[in-house]
Design an enzyme around this catalytic site. Structure first.
Site, PDB file in Angstrom:
ATOM      1  CE  LYS A   1     -15.857 -27.344  58.625  1.00 23.77           C
ATOM      2  NZ  LYS A   1     -17.136 -26.653  58.936  1.00 23.77           N
TER       3      LYS A   1
ATOM      4  CB  THR B   1     -11.542 -25.473  57.043  1.00 23.49           C
ATOM      5  OG1 THR B   1     -10.160 -25.229  57.238  1.00 23.49           O
ATOM      6  CG2 THR B   1     -11.788 -26.960  57.300  1.00 23.49           C
ATOM      7  CG  ASP B   2      -7.019 -23.664  54.569  1.00 23.52           C
ATOM      8  OD1 ASP B   2      -7.341 -24.073  55.702  1.00 23.52           O
ATOM      9  OD2 ASP B   2      -6.167 -22.759  54.387  1.00 23.52           O
ATOM     10  CD  GLU B   3      -6.995 -26.494  59.910  1.00 18.79           C
ATOM     11  OE1 GLU B   3      -6.993 -27.583  60.499  1.00 18.79           O
ATOM     12  OE2 GLU B   3      -6.758 -25.412  60.467  1.00 18.79           O
TER      13      GLU B   3
ATOM     14  CE1 TYR C   1     -12.830 -27.338  62.320  1.00 16.39           C
ATOM     15  CE2 TYR C   1     -10.666 -27.093  61.286  1.00 16.39           C
ATOM     16  CZ  TYR C   1     -11.989 -26.694  61.423  1.00 16.39           C
ATOM     17  OH  TYR C   1     -12.468 -25.653  60.661  1.00 16.39           O
TER      18      TYR C   1
END
Ligand code: NAD
Ligand code: DAU
Length: 349
Positions: free
Chosen positions: A160, A131-133, A156
């Site tokens: 990741k 993810t970009d997060e 989260y």
């Protein structure tokens, strides 16, 4: 026959990836490994689950013994790993589940792949979906590149990020043929209605308050889920080993603007006078650690593999609303039972 394992294939993005692979590669056996958590739903795949090249395997990626045994038995040629706990708000309430599935589960898969492929990595590939997060939050300008340093803020995104580091470590240490992609916010059919767009569609439909976190000024870059699945297909087959590819929609929206657009579409489709549902907007306490802005620079993917989003946002957004309105039963099924308890805990009645 080649065999590919897709993990998390009963979830939102995973189901679109499984469908694409099952239809596009009839000579490849596609195994979908999923624990069927609250977010996994086999109904998502009812249109392809009878195809001869599809098989569902129920199981938990956290269970190392099970995963080792499965890989030894099936001897997969490739892995596309999507299984994860994926909702930021849930990670704030219960981080441990995210560490187990997203970190330990990923390492179990890496170990199992290394174990069966160790004598010959030729033609093998372990593809990790991220993810970009992991890159943290942007200010008003700029975008995430593949070289942007990691700076996760939620449990989260920290989990990741950790799993991404393990994937790279297995490439660098053991030579495992890995590839990673980091994508922006997906929208489309089959997304669990805890996420902004399906949650708000459902609430508008039932005239329930729309809980906007903080001032609604956070920015997300939205990509139609089928375009993400197309990118995954391309990267799995043509991406360079050991590389990372960013995937994004080049489509930034402030939450409040997106919500107003959604209200406009919903009021029109529900036959309500224009602007009726604006009164449902309710500003609530901000999400803890809420990242202000995400934006993806997908130029590497475009330059190397020629990928572009194929669906314009205006079209994809309408299609998405139509899907949720036409699939009332799907929405009712997934919003019953334990989801009701989650909703009450998060937002009150
Ligand atoms: P989702 O929550 O809809 O689906 C996750 C799936 O994983 C579910 O089917 C669930 O049953 C399964 N799963 C969870 N724990 C498992 C376990 N321990 N063992 C086996 N299966 C398990 O998630 P999603 O939104 O489809 O996201 C899929 C992947 O894409 C995730 O890795 C996520 O981090 C990543 N991602 C999501 C987005 C997005 O906007 N949704 C954007 C970028 C990346
Ligand atoms: O950027 C990719 C990520 O996008 C994925 O890695 C995650 O798995 C996925 O869940 C998604 O994360 P977000 O936190 O951005 O998505 P969510 O739909 O939860 O929220 C989108 C924005 O809307 C965010 O700024 C928070 C806000 N929001 C969300 C909910 C659920 C609200 O204002 N109210 C809400 O009730």
């Amino acid at each position: 026959m080649k065999k590919i394992l897709i993990t998390g294939g009963a979830g939102f993005i995973g189901s679109h990836v499984v469908r694409l692979f099952v239809n596009q590669y009839p000579d490849v056996e596609i195994h979908n490994l999923d624990k069927l958590t609250y977010a996994g739903n086999l109904e998502n795949l009812s249109d392809i689950d009878q195809k001869p090249n599809y098989r569902f395997v129920k199981g938990d990626i956290v269970d190392a013994e099970f995963i080792t045994h499965l890989f030894e038995q099936e001897r997969y040629d490739g892995v596309i790993h999507l299984a994860a706990e994926s909702h930021v708000d849930r990670s704030i309430v219960n981080p441990m589940e995210f560490i187990f599935t997203n970190v330990v589960g990923t390492v179990n898969l890496l170990n199992a792949a290394k174990n069966i492929w160790k004598d010959n990595y030729e033609g093998k590939r372990f593809y990790h979906i991220s993810t970009d997060e992991v890159y943290g939050a942007l200010g008003d300008t700029g975008s995430f590149k593949e070289t942007t340093p990691y700076s996760p803020h939620s449990p989260y995104s920290a989990a990741k990020a950790s799993s991404d580091h393990f994937v790279r470590a297995y490439h660098d240490t053991y030579g495992l043929p890995t590839v990673i992609s980091n994508c922006s916010n997906n929208y489309g059919p089959n997304q669990f209605p805890e996420k902004l767009i399906p949650l708000f569609i459902n609430n508008i439909k039932h005239n329930k308050p729309l809980p906007v976190y903080g001032k609604g000024i956070n920015v997300r870059d939205w990509l139609y889920v089928v375009d993400h699945a197309r990118a995954i297909d391309l990267i799995f087959h043509k991406g360079r080993t050991g590389e990372t590819y960013n995937i994004g929609g080049n489509n930034e929206w402030r939450n409040i603007d997106l919500i107003k657009k959604l209200i406009e579409i919903m009021d029109r489709k529900l036959g309500r006078p224009e602007g009726t549902s604006l009164q449902l907007i309710t500003y609530v306490t901000d999400r803890a650690g809420h990242d202000l802005r995400y934006a993806i620079d997908a130029s590497k993917l475009r330059a190397e593999l020629g990928w572009e989003p194929s669906i314009k946002f205006a079209e994809g957004f309408e299609k998405t609303v139509d899907w949720y309105l036409a699939n009332e039963k799907w929405l009712d099924n997934v919003t019953s039972g334990s989801y009701q308890d989650y909703y009450r805990k998060m937002y009150g009645e």
